[in-house]
Scaffold this active site. Structure first.
Site, PDB file in Angstrom:
ATOM      1  N   ASP A  58       4.502  46.632  42.233  1.00  0.00           N
ATOM      2  CA  ASP A  58       5.386  45.729  40.704  1.00  0.00           C
ATOM      3  C   ASP A  58       6.130  44.988  40.857  1.00  0.00           C
ATOM      4  O   ASP A  58       5.965  44.025  41.407  1.00  0.00           O
ATOM      5  CB  ASP A  58       6.156  46.333  41.207  1.00  0.00           C
ATOM      6  CG  ASP A  58       7.465  46.432  40.467  1.00  0.00           C
ATOM      7  OD1 ASP A  58       7.601  45.685  39.811  1.00  0.00           O
ATOM      8  OD2 ASP A  58       9.070  47.435  40.292  1.00  0.00           O
ATOM      9  N   SER A 139       1.795  36.881  23.920  1.00  0.00           N
ATOM     10  CA  SER A 139       1.892  37.617  22.423  1.00  0.00           C
ATOM     11  C   SER A 139       2.028  36.698  21.298  1.00  0.00           C
ATOM     12  O   SER A 139       3.025  35.740  21.633  1.00  0.00           O
ATOM     13  CB  SER A 139       2.971  38.601  22.868  1.00  0.00           C
ATOM     14  OG  SER A 139       3.486  38.924  21.541  1.00  0.00           O
ATOM     15  N   TYR A 152      11.563  40.161  25.230  1.00  0.00           N
ATOM     16  CA  TYR A 152      10.193  40.012  25.232  1.00  0.00           C
ATOM     17  C   TYR A 152       9.346  38.982  24.322  1.00  0.00           C
ATOM     18  O   TYR A 152       9.078  38.241  25.066  1.00  0.00           O
ATOM     19  CB  TYR A 152       9.779  42.015  24.538  1.00  0.00           C
ATOM     20  CG  TYR A 152       8.130  41.656  24.415  1.00  0.00           C
ATOM     21  CD1 TYR A 152       7.297  42.104  25.221  1.00  0.00           C
ATOM     22  CD2 TYR A 152       7.576  41.181  23.257  1.00  0.00           C
ATOM     23  CE1 TYR A 152       6.322  42.251  25.402  1.00  0.00           C
ATOM     24  CE2 TYR A 152       6.044  41.598  23.643  1.00  0.00           C
ATOM     25  CZ  TYR A 152       5.310  42.225  24.499  1.00  0.00           C
ATOM     26  OH  TYR A 152       3.804  41.965  24.613  1.00  0.00           O
ATOM     27  N   LYS A 156       7.730  36.228  26.921  1.00  0.00           N
ATOM     28  CA  LYS A 156       5.886  35.814  26.866  1.00  0.00           C
ATOM     29  C   LYS A 156       5.926  34.002  26.345  1.00  0.00           C
ATOM     30  O   LYS A 156       5.684  33.299  25.958  1.00  0.00           O
ATOM     31  CB  LYS A 156       5.785  36.801  24.879  1.00  0.00           C
ATOM     32  CG  LYS A 156       5.966  38.327  25.655  1.00  0.00           C
ATOM     33  CD  LYS A 156       4.654  38.436  26.526  1.00  0.00           C
ATOM     34  CE  LYS A 156       3.541  39.571  26.395  1.00  0.00           C
ATOM     35  NZ  LYS A 156       3.123  40.055  28.098  1.00  0.00           N
TER      36      LYS A 156
HETATM   37  P1  NAD Z   1       0.209  49.717  28.164  1.00  0.00           P
HETATM   38  O1  NAD Z   1       2.289  50.507  28.255  1.00  0.00           O
HETATM   39  O2  NAD Z   1      -0.481  50.676  27.830  1.00  0.00           O
HETATM   40  O3  NAD Z   1      -0.085  49.261  29.884  1.00  0.00           O
HETATM   41  C1  NAD Z   1       1.386  48.540  30.205  1.00  0.00           C
HETATM   42  C2  NAD Z   1       1.105  48.974  31.406  1.00  0.00           C
HETATM   43  O4  NAD Z   1       1.659  47.676  31.883  1.00  0.00           O
HETATM   44  C3  NAD Z   1       1.511  50.296  31.711  1.00  0.00           C
HETATM   45  O5  NAD Z   1       0.482  50.611  32.757  1.00  0.00           O
HETATM   46  C4  NAD Z   1       2.900  50.028  33.025  1.00  0.00           C
HETATM   47  O6  NAD Z   1       2.345  51.379  33.605  1.00  0.00           O
HETATM   48  C5  NAD Z   1       2.375  48.737  34.004  1.00  0.00           C
HETATM   49  N1  NAD Z   1       2.965  47.594  34.283  1.00  0.00           N
HETATM   50  C6  NAD Z   1       4.440  48.127  33.300  1.00  0.00           C
HETATM   51  N2  NAD Z   1       5.565  47.311  34.019  1.00  0.00           N
HETATM   52  C7  NAD Z   1       4.981  47.169  35.649  1.00  0.00           C
HETATM   53  C8  NAD Z   1       5.617  46.397  35.999  1.00  0.00           C
HETATM   54  N3  NAD Z   1       6.763  45.964  36.697  1.00  0.00           N
HETATM   55  N4  NAD Z   1       4.464  46.330  37.454  1.00  0.00           N
HETATM   56  C9  NAD Z   1       3.547  46.312  37.094  1.00  0.00           C
HETATM   57  N5  NAD Z   1       2.766  47.382  36.409  1.00  0.00           N
HETATM   58  C10 NAD Z   1       3.680  47.445  35.283  1.00  0.00           C
HETATM   59  O7  NAD Z   1       0.990  48.276  27.069  1.00  0.00           O
HETATM   60  P2  NAD Z   1       0.065  47.285  27.064  1.00  0.00           P
HETATM   61  O8  NAD Z   1       0.068  47.767  25.107  1.00  0.00           O
HETATM   62  O9  NAD Z   1      -1.542  47.358  27.616  1.00  0.00           O
HETATM   63  O10 NAD Z   1       0.460  46.189  26.637  1.00  0.00           O
HETATM   64  C11 NAD Z   1      -0.276  45.531  28.240  1.00  0.00           C
HETATM   65  C12 NAD Z   1       0.103  43.529  27.797  1.00  0.00           C
HETATM   66  O11 NAD Z   1      -0.212  43.004  26.680  1.00  0.00           O
HETATM   67  C13 NAD Z   1       1.873  43.724  27.650  1.00  0.00           C
HETATM   68  O12 NAD Z   1       1.584  42.359  28.307  1.00  0.00           O
HETATM   69  C14 NAD Z   1       2.300  43.684  26.768  1.00  0.00           C
HETATM   70  O13 NAD Z   1       3.191  43.184  26.624  1.00  0.00           O
HETATM   71  C15 NAD Z   1       0.933  42.934  26.276  1.00  0.00           C
HETATM   72  N6  NAD Z   1       0.698  42.912  25.096  1.00  0.00           N
HETATM   73  C16 NAD Z   1       0.261  44.117  24.269  1.00  0.00           C
HETATM   74  C17 NAD Z   1       0.140  44.139  23.279  1.00  0.00           C
HETATM   75  C18 NAD Z   1       0.066  45.723  22.138  1.00  0.00           C
HETATM   76  O14 NAD Z   1       0.174  45.402  20.916  1.00  0.00           O
HETATM   77  N7  NAD Z   1      -0.462  46.569  22.547  1.00  0.00           N
HETATM   78  C19 NAD Z   1       0.294  43.025  21.801  1.00  0.00           C
HETATM   79  C20 NAD Z   1       0.491  41.554  22.073  1.00  0.00           C
HETATM   80  C21 NAD Z   1       0.468  42.214  23.894  1.00  0.00           C
END
Ligand code: NAD
Length: 242
Positions: A58, A139, A152, A156
């Site tokens: 975590d 982000s 969020y 970010k």
């Molecule tokens: P996702 O939900 O597919 O994966 C996120 C992962 O983080 C999951 O496996 C979850 O279990 C894990 N997680 C959540 N809380 C946690 C914690 N406290 N400790 C450890 N692990 C934890 O989401 P994603 O889209 O792959 O997001 C990954 C990163 O990319 C994030 O930081 C997100 O903000 C960022 N992001 C995503 C997008 C998008 O459009 N998908 C855009 C910009 C930024």
């Protein structure tokens, strides 16, 4: 197939979405990868697929960070690359968001990245020759106005400031550690689906981010530190309207 050969990487939130794509790309190009996630089953599945290791982690927990760094170094002998990727989103605008949500989102993104940089640098410095690459996943919402994700976006934004400061610190120390941020626009993952639904044309794919992570992890980016890399296929710079 060898852009990061010999390197040891930690990917947080590596069990899903972007983190999984990062872990796959790093392993494919020769890195040994520690996949960490609060969802242990998801981390285990990815680790098994790529021939890496996994840990329940975590990112809000300082103790977890200390254990993850320690166990990675014990298992692989060093740390070269840290991808601070774990995250969640709780959609809410400034009028409806709660302080509890704000604190939760900041604990995961801002505090998690702070702790990752803090303990990651410690491990990278201990390795003979020093050096390393920290990649923070911010982000587009940190720099563009998306009204529905205020907590969020704030978290970010903090990640960008941490990145700038860490990069300057490491340059000042001359320890060879680099720190950069990626600002993805919309990328097709479960997280995005939770915000905008399954149907969203024109979004990027996890590999689009993973390829940038790979570049930042590799020595190809050795002169790049403190960068904030927008990855949105120009969506944020297209003009229009009044
Ligand atoms: P996702 O939900 O597919 O994966 C996120 C992962 O983080 C999951 O496996 C979850 O279990 C894990 N997680 C959540 N809380 C946690 C914690 N406290 N400790 C450890 N692990 C934890 O989401 P994603 O889209 O792959 O997001 C990954 C990163 O990319 C994030 O930081 C997100 O903000 C960022 N992001 C995503 C997008 C998008 O459009 N998908 C855009 C910009 C930024």
């Amino acid at each position: 197939m060898s852009r990061v050969i010999g390197k040891v990487a930690i990917v947080t939130g590596g069990g899903s979405g972007l983190g999984r794509a990062d872990a796959r790309a790093l392993a494919r190009e020769g890195a040994r990868v520690m996949v960490t996630d609060v969802d242990e089953d998801a981390a285990r599945a990815v680790a098994q697929e790529i021939g890496g290791e996994y840990l329940r982690h975590d990112v809000r927990s300082e103790q977890d960070w200390q254990a993850v760094i320690e166990r990675t170094v014990a298992r692989y002998g060093k740390l070269d690359v840290l991808v601070n990727n774990a995250g969640i989103v709780v959609p809410a605008d400034i009028e409806s968001a709660t302080l509890e949500q704000y604190r939760l989102i900041n604990a995961i993104h801002a505090e998690g990245t702070f702790l990752g940089c803090k303990y990651g640098i410690g491990a990278m410095k201990r390795k003979p020759g020093g050096g390393g690459s920290i990649i923070n996943i911010s982000s587009l919402s940190a720099v563009r106005g998306f009204p529905g994700v205020v907590t969020y976006a704030a978290a970010k934004g903090a990640i960008l400031s941490i990145t700038t400061t860490v990069a300057a610190h490491c340059r000042e120390k001359g320890d060879g550690i680099r720190c950069n941020a990626i600002l993805p626009g919309m990328i097709a993952t479960p997280l995005l689906e939770a915000v905008v639904g399954a149907e969203c044309p024109g979004v990027g794919q996890p590999d689009d981010v993973a390829n940038t992570v790979l570049f930042l992890a590799s020595d190809e980016s050795r002169h790049m530190s403190g960068a904030h890399i927008v990855l949105d296929n120009a969506s944020s710079i297209i003009g229009g309207g009044a």
